[in-house]
Every structure is written in structure tokens, then in C-alpha cells.
Design an enzyme around this catalytic site. Sequence first.
Site, PDB file in Angstrom:
ATOM      1  N   SER A 152       0.857  -1.183   0.000  1.00 31.56           N
ATOM      2  CA  SER A 152       0.000   0.000   0.000  1.00 31.56           C
ATOM      3  C   SER A 152       0.895   1.236   0.000  1.00 31.56           C
ATOM      4  CB  SER A 152      -0.880  -0.014   1.261  1.00 31.56           C
ATOM      5  OG  SER A 152      -1.543   1.214   1.466  1.00 31.56           O
TER       6      SER A 152
ATOM      7  N   TYR B  25      -3.848  -0.753  10.039  1.00 31.16           N
ATOM      8  CA  TYR B  25      -3.625  -1.022   8.617  1.00 31.16           C
ATOM      9  C   TYR B  25      -2.230  -0.573   8.203  1.00 31.16           C
ATOM     10  CZ  TYR B  25      -4.573  -1.107   3.581  1.00 31.16           C
ATOM     11  OH  TYR B  25      -4.537  -1.376   2.232  1.00 31.16           O
TER      12      TYR B  25
END
Length: 250
Positions: free
Chosen positions: A142, A155
Site C-alpha cells: 500500500s 492497517y
Amino acid sequence: MKLFDLTGKTALVTGAAGGLGQGIAIGLAEAGADVVCASLSSSAETVGKITALGRKASEIIVDLSDHSKLQDTFDEALTLTGHIDILVNNAGIIRRTPAKDHSEKDWFDVINLNLSTVFLLSQIAGRHMIERGSGKMINICSMLSYQGGINVPGYTASKHGVAGLTKAFANEWASHGLQVNAIAPGYMATDNTAPIRADENRKASITDRIPAERWGTPEDVKGPAVFLASAASDYLNGHILCVDGGWMAR
């Protein structure tokens, strides 16, 4: 084009019911691979799109956060295909809460699926691939493998961890004929980003920073996934490929 040909290859893609996982699974099939889709919900739509291409596709409905099911999932994929050449660790969740309010449950739920499952399933697949002397693993990182984000501490930590695992596996397994790399998607128009896109001010501020002047789509990750799954990337290892419309360059 033979460098990118996946004919005769088989792939296990987690989280393939929709979004980026579906895009990757279909992209691999378009390049010639047969695909097993392992997801919490039915991947029937993905399977249908793949079989329409003339490729073989199967689904395994499984809760990948339950680590006791990972070996059985991989074994079932092997039974369906005979061998696994490509593993795509895409399944993941996100919980949006300010760091000061981020619950212990949210923290452990995210770390469990996004990081621990990636480690354990890769370990299982790695043994198989090492025995065969070849294999491709693609982890999904990410932009938050590089940055801190806002309201997503669990996350962010998990995706930093996936980046580290990608490099750790590459160091140990490259000499066995495996290539372990990752894709770091930029801001993608998927269900995970729906809350951000619903905030017009936040959406506009993000779009303004993307040199491509648009959010990505599952179609945008097909080519990078095929590249990392194919012979074209045989000397690439431990690399994190940003597919971000230029986000990291700005």
C-alpha cells in the site's frame, strides 16, 4: 510476448471476490493462467469471468483469518490444480478509527489477516515452491507501506509489515528459484476506499496530489501483476512496485 505468457501456470489469489483481487485474478487468466480464488465470500463472479476466457477457475470460500484453515486451503487448491506456481496475497481489511480510539480488537483483527495470514500462507506455499524449484509470490502492499496515513494505525502497521516480509522472503528464497515481490497500489476506487471517496473534500485533496489526476481501478493492477507473475520478472526479487498514478513521485 512469451516472457509474459502464463499458459500452463496456476495461481492462488486470496480476496478475489471483488476489487483488486478480482482484477488481478482476471488479469492472470487473460495471460493464460488457471486460477483458484480463495475468499471469505463467493468468488462466483470472478470465476465466471475467468471461465468465459477459456481458462479454468475454482473458488474456495474460507475465512483466511482463521489460521487453522490455511493448510487445508492450500491443499484444496493443490487438489484442484495439481501445483501452484503463483500466490497472490491480496486478502485484507481496514478499520478506520483515530489512533487514540483504535480498539485492541480492531488492531488484532487487521494485523491477524493483513500480516499474520500473509506470513503463514506464504510459508505453506513457499515449502511447495521450494520443493519444485520455482514460484512467484505477489504481496499487496500500500502507499501506507511508506506513509503513516490518517485514522488507520493498524492497517499502516500491517502494510509496513508486508513490505518487510516481502524482502525477508526474497532474501531466503531467491536462491531456490522463487521470486517474491509486491505491488503497492495507490488510491484505488474500491470498496475499501468508499468512506474516503464519500468525503468530497478528502477525495478532492487526494486527487489533486495524484499526477495522473484520477484514482486507480482494478484494471490498473492487471499488467503489473502479470509482469510479477511471469518470466519477465525472473531477476526481480524483494521489490515493491508502486502502481499509484505517480503519488510517490510528488
